[in-house]
Write an enzyme that holds these catalytic residues in place. Structure first.
Site, mmCIF file in Angstrom:
data_model
loop_
_atom_site.group_PDB
_atom_site.id
_atom_site.type_symbol
_atom_site.label_atom_id
_atom_site.label_comp_id
_atom_site.label_asym_id
_atom_site.label_seq_id
_atom_site.Cartn_x
_atom_site.Cartn_y
_atom_site.Cartn_z
ATOM 1 N N GLU A 1 -10.892 15.633 1.755
ATOM 2 C CA GLU A 1 -11.084 14.348 1.410
ATOM 3 C C GLU A 1 -12.239 13.286 0.877
ATOM 4 O O GLU A 1 -12.164 13.002 -0.245
ATOM 5 C CB GLU A 1 -10.925 13.526 2.963
ATOM 6 C CG GLU A 1 -9.898 12.412 2.885
ATOM 7 C CD GLU A 1 -9.630 11.943 4.053
ATOM 8 O OE1 GLU A 1 -8.839 12.204 5.181
ATOM 9 O OE2 GLU A 1 -10.399 11.074 4.950
ATOM 10 N N GLU B 1 -11.721 15.211 -2.980
ATOM 11 C CA GLU B 1 -10.827 14.836 -3.301
ATOM 12 C C GLU B 1 -11.317 12.755 -3.495
ATOM 13 O O GLU B 1 -10.837 12.374 -4.645
ATOM 14 C CB GLU B 1 -9.605 14.209 -2.185
ATOM 15 C CG GLU B 1 -8.094 13.629 -2.877
ATOM 16 C CD GLU B 1 -7.161 13.584 -2.328
ATOM 17 O OE1 GLU B 1 -7.075 13.969 -0.900
ATOM 18 O OE2 GLU B 1 -5.664 12.921 -2.172
ATOM 19 N N CYS C 1 -5.932 10.826 8.611
ATOM 20 C CA CYS C 1 -5.965 11.535 9.750
ATOM 21 C C CYS C 1 -4.975 11.900 10.947
ATOM 22 O O CYS C 1 -4.756 11.894 11.349
ATOM 23 C CB CYS C 1 -7.512 11.800 9.971
ATOM 24 S SG CYS C 1 -8.657 12.187 9.035
ATOM 25 N N SER D 1 -5.015 9.852 1.161
ATOM 26 C CA SER D 1 -5.832 11.257 0.657
ATOM 27 C C SER D 1 -4.194 12.777 1.152
ATOM 28 O O SER D 1 -3.558 12.442 2.325
ATOM 29 C CB SER D 1 -6.522 11.604 1.671
ATOM 30 O OG SER D 1 -6.876 12.684 1.635
ATOM 31 N N LYS E 1 1.269 13.180 17.038
ATOM 32 C CA LYS E 1 0.289 14.370 16.730
ATOM 33 C C LYS E 1 1.580 15.380 17.119
ATOM 34 O O LYS E 1 1.854 16.239 16.966
ATOM 35 C CB LYS E 1 -0.643 15.375 17.638
ATOM 36 C CG LYS E 1 -2.426 14.389 17.032
ATOM 37 C CD LYS E 1 -2.236 14.542 15.669
ATOM 38 C CE LYS E 1 -3.900 14.250 15.028
ATOM 39 N NZ LYS E 1 -4.220 14.503 13.791
ATOM 40 N N GLU F 1 3.763 14.764 14.634
ATOM 41 C CA GLU F 1 3.222 15.634 13.363
ATOM 42 C C GLU F 1 3.559 17.477 12.841
ATOM 43 O O GLU F 1 4.131 17.591 12.452
ATOM 44 C CB GLU F 1 1.491 14.943 13.502
ATOM 45 C CG GLU F 1 1.255 15.512 11.840
ATOM 46 C CD GLU F 1 -0.306 15.544 11.609
ATOM 47 O OE1 GLU F 1 -1.304 15.615 12.520
ATOM 48 O OE2 GLU F 1 -0.881 14.954 10.841
ATOM 49 N N GLU G 1 7.186 19.640 6.740
ATOM 50 C CA GLU G 1 6.288 20.352 5.647
ATOM 51 C C GLU G 1 5.383 21.314 6.203
ATOM 52 O O GLU G 1 4.146 21.868 5.411
ATOM 53 C CB GLU G 1 6.161 19.037 4.399
ATOM 54 C CG GLU G 1 5.330 18.268 5.123
ATOM 55 C CD GLU G 1 5.643 17.620 6.128
ATOM 56 O OE1 GLU G 1 7.136 17.153 5.562
ATOM 57 O OE2 GLU G 1 5.812 15.987 5.868
ATOM 58 N N CYS H 1 -8.555 7.393 17.770
ATOM 59 C CA CYS H 1 -8.196 7.964 18.272
ATOM 60 C C CYS H 1 -8.850 7.770 20.200
ATOM 61 O O CYS H 1 -8.047 8.118 21.284
ATOM 62 C CB CYS H 1 -8.581 9.438 17.927
ATOM 63 S SG CYS H 1 -8.553 10.055 16.523
#
Lengths: 157, 637
Positions: free
Chosen positions: B307, B310, B334, B354, B393, B396, B401, B564
């Site tokens: 990141e 980037e 994240c 990102s 999560k 996710e 993908e 988190c």
């Protein structure tokens, strides 16, 4: 829903928001206008109202589900609401109800196939001294008998 | 709309009285008499707060420290002298001298009555409920000695359990209509999935047009689960599948553990919040039958490299190459709750996100490629479990993908609560475990990866690395003990500016991307940190309007309040105090580690050496460690 229909509805709701404003207290008048014209408030309309008032669609749905005169399911052009509270019940609501059901060929909670009439029960309409009573749209009819009720129903366009 | 109390129309607002700034002035303090004890409280304190400050117990149900006042459950009623009826303590601000009583026969009978009524509508058996022993309704029933159903009891389930979502399961039969989830979703998170639908005895908490949760706009953050007093909301639990994989001798089951669960799991074993149990947890996980236990902080370190690189590429393109349309500020990716929030509500800003995957998904891709190859294991036999503090999560890892390894990168997302349950089922009392380290080849990671668990942590980790890579100086020279204090703390939105007075040589790993750092000399790096999607909405609206956040270079977003460590998969309850304690545990552990910067992690260096051979944001890393997003929009079909 067709794209064109959506566009028309969108335009219509935008005009309503212009008239009533975009505060939270404008929600009910806007919904009432949509209900009056379309006889229900579609999913798309609810989301458009939510977008324009900057609230969440579920809040619009919550309000619609709370109020008996707002509906998220398609309803007939006219809504017949028969009082189901105890005094109308004692005054002969049951036979009136049966007569209306037989005449229209639908049960309470249903809509005729030609979308002419939706049949519903309501709680007390304040006509306890003149029961059985019913509401057709905004108008009250009292001292019903099965025959009288059928006659009134048949006059509805 | 983001103002909590400002949402409701004037007539429906709870009575809230602003507390004076200076209570020493006349009228600043009000005297009260609680059970004949005289006390002084600041003007506008609620009766509930006043009682708690004076250690007088008042039972509550719909009240939660994170949420606005509702006053709907009436469990907290007290007697106020001069009032005809009992008053809800949580919704009664003290403005004039009051005499209240909290334990009269009238209060006792009323509370018992209210609890009896709540229970009469609550269907379900306690012993088959995941909240058994941690249920607020259950403890109220015990407190008020409910030994039979005074008003009857629901005999049959009235609703179907909604299991459509990967993350959140809804069981309306257990709902007591406290509306905590409604207030969480609308006020705290600004997502608006749930509201009270219908009225009277038909009232239920439901979604838009009663659709299944998977079909409406839910970001899967799971904050509602953490606020629910009963078992009406729970996470989608993969324990059975994981036990089956452990029992299968042909499967190689590995677990990666995120930084936040280790700081909170002790709470599930009766230890007060604020104690990390990393080593104990590692031993327990191995003893359950997992073949390996890895540290997600390793890929957190990798995330910083990817990141951060980037960001440098984007800045270089915008400032030196003067390219048009470079998406700045760059947003972190994240938090899967935040990512889905952006996809729904601000899809036009997807280019700013990102492209680096979250640490969980990076690890998933590496386990089934790099790790499997190094250890000669067929990736199809690897079952990869991710221990996360997070409900999102679970969604996710099921994104279509996320299969860059050729398999499903992460098979199951497991929450802290569920792992604690597995440990208990395994006959293990966690605090008794000896301490062990993480397994190689990923090893123990840096403290920078660890603080990903707290709000501001990703930013702090990035700053530690970027500062050293760009200026060539030590982070300790610029920040005391390398603690970047401006981005720490629980303020909803934080903003910081970092001047770059000097630049150093370009490190080896970035030589292919930038020729030198001269273009950054004298520049000021502007960063922001926000947590909770209600705060994210504020920042996004500011960016849209071209405000100060639109000039930022890098913004950290976390979907859950506190980051988190306050995630939807963490032990229940989660309150502001508990979040503070967990953050302290994380930062203390960070300071105790020898390695505190992502780029100094030798395992990270070795993976760029051996596997991701064309460096950060190179070809291989793009294939495995980066992803793309789906504009979803906010219309529900």
């Amino acid at each position: 829903m067709l794209v064109m229909e959506k566009n028309f509805l969108q335009e219509e709701i935008e005009k309503l928001v212009e008239t009533f404003g975009n505060s939270r207290s404008a929600l009910i008048p806007i919904l009432q206008e949509i209900q009056k014209k379309h006889h229900y408030i579609s999913e798309f309309a609810q989301q458009e109202v939510a977008r324009l008032l900057d609230i969440h669609p579920v809040e619009v749905y919550s309000v619609i589900s709370f109020y008996a005169f707002l509906s998220s399911e398609p309803k007939g052009r006219n809504i017949v609401r028969l009082c189901q509270t105890i005094t109308c019940d004692l005054a002969g609501k049951y036979s009136v109800a049966k007569a209306i059901e037989r005449e229209l060929g639908i049960a309470f909670g249903e809509t005729t196939k030609d979308n002419r009439i939706s049949l519903e029960y309501t709680n007390c309409v304040g006509m306890c001294d003149q029961g059985p009573a019913m509401l057709i749209n905004d108008k009250v009819y009292t001292r019903l008998s099965p025959e009288k009720a059928v006659e009134i129903i048949n006059e509805i366009k | 709309m983001s103002d909590k109390e400002g949402r409701a129309p004037e007539s429906q607002k709870p009575l809230v009285v602003e507390k004076p700034d200076d209570t020493s002035k006349i009228g600043g303090m009000v005297s009260m008499e609680i059970n004949e004890r005289k006390v002084q409280v600041p003007l506008g304190t609620t009766i509930l707060e006043a009682c708690r400050q004076n250690d007088i117990h008042i039972p509550t149900l719909c009240h939660h420290d994170d949420l606005c006042t509702a006053g709907v459950c009436r469990v907290c009623v007290v007697e106020v002298e001069g009032m005809r009826t009992l008053q809800a303590a949580c919704a009664y601000p003290v403005t004039n001298p009051l005499k209240i009583k909290t334990s009269t026969p009238l209060v006792r009978k009323a509370r018992k009555h209210i609890i009896d009524l709540l229970i009469s509508e609550h269907y379900g058996e306690c012993y088959s409920c995941f909240r058994n022993n941690n249920c607020e309704l259950q403890s109220l029933a015990k407190e008020y000695g409910v030994d039979h159903y005074n008003f009857g009891h629901v005999q049959k389930p009235r609703y179907e359990i909604d299991k459509s979502s990967f993350s959140v399961v809804r069981d309306l039969d257990k709902c007591v209509l406290c509306k905590r989830c409604v207030r969480t979703c609308i006020d705290l998170q600004e997502v608006g999935v749930l509201e009270a639908i219908d009225r009277g005895d038909k009232t239920r908490i439901d979604t838009f047009m009663d659709k299944p949760l998977a079909d409406v706009i839910c970001i899967n953050c799971g904050q509602c689960i953490n606020r629910c007093p009963t078992g009406a909301l729970r996470a989608n639990d993969p324990r059975d599948e994981i036990w089956a994989a452990i029992d299968d001798p042909n499967k190689h089951v590995v677990m990666q553990t995120a930084p936040s669960p280790r700081a909170a799991i002790a709470e599930e074993f009766g230890i007060p919040a604020g104690k990390s149990m990393t080593g104990e947890m590692n031993t327990a996980i191995r003893r359950l039958g997992f073949d390996k236990v890895f540290d997600t902080n390793f890929t957190a370190d990798l995330t910083i490299m990817e990141e951060g690189t980037e960001l440098i590429i984007r800045l270089f393109q915008a400032l030196v190459e003067k390219k048009e349309g470079v998406a700045l500020p760059q947003f972190t990716s994240c938090s899967p709750g935040w990512v889905k929030y952006l996809e729904h509500f601000y899809p036009e800003y997807i280019p700013n996100l990102s492209s680096a995957k979250s640490p969980q998904q990076m690890f998933g891709a590496l386990i089934k490629t790099y790790y499997a190859k190094e250890n000669n294991i067929d990736p199809k036999d690897v079952v990869s479990v991710a221990l996360m503090p997070c409900a999102a999560k679970k969604f996710e890892c099921n994104r279509p993908e996320m299969t860059d390894s050729g398999y499903k990168d992460v098979d199951f997302g497991l929450t802290t609560r569920e792992l604690a349950q597995m440990i208990k089922e395994g006959g293990i009392h966690l605090p008794e475990m000896p301490q062990t380290h993480f397994d190689d080849p990923f090893g123990d990671a840096s403290g920078a990866g660890l603080i990903f668990g707290a709000t501001g942590g990703v930013m702090e980790a990035a700053i530690r690395t970027v500062v050293e890579l760009v200026t060539g100086k030590k982070a300790e020279d610029l920040f005391e003990n390398a603690n970047v204090m401006p981005v720490r703390g629980f303020e909803g939105v934080k903003y910081a500016e970092l001047p770059i007075p000097v630049v150093g040589p370009v490190p080896e790993i970035l030589k292919a991307l930038v020729p030198n750092w001269d273009w950054l000399k004298g520049a000021t790096l502007k960063v922001a940190v926000c947590h909770g999607t209600a705060n994210a909405k504020k920042v996004m609206d500011d960016i849209k309007a071209g405000g100060k956040f639109s000039e930022c270079h890098f913004i950290e977003f976390m979907a859950c309040p506190g980051g988190c460590l306050g995630g939807g998969g963490q032990p229940i309850p989660t309150t502001p105090e508990i979040r503070k304690a967990r953050a302290k545990a994380i930062y203390t552990e960070d300071e105790s580690l020898p390695l505190r910067k992502s780029h100094e992690n030798e395992h990270v260096a070795s993976i760029y050496d051996k596997f991701l051979t064309d460096g950060p944001c190179g070809h291989i890393s793009h294939k495995l460690l980066h992803t793309h997003y789906t504009p979803r929009g906010k219309y529900i079909d």
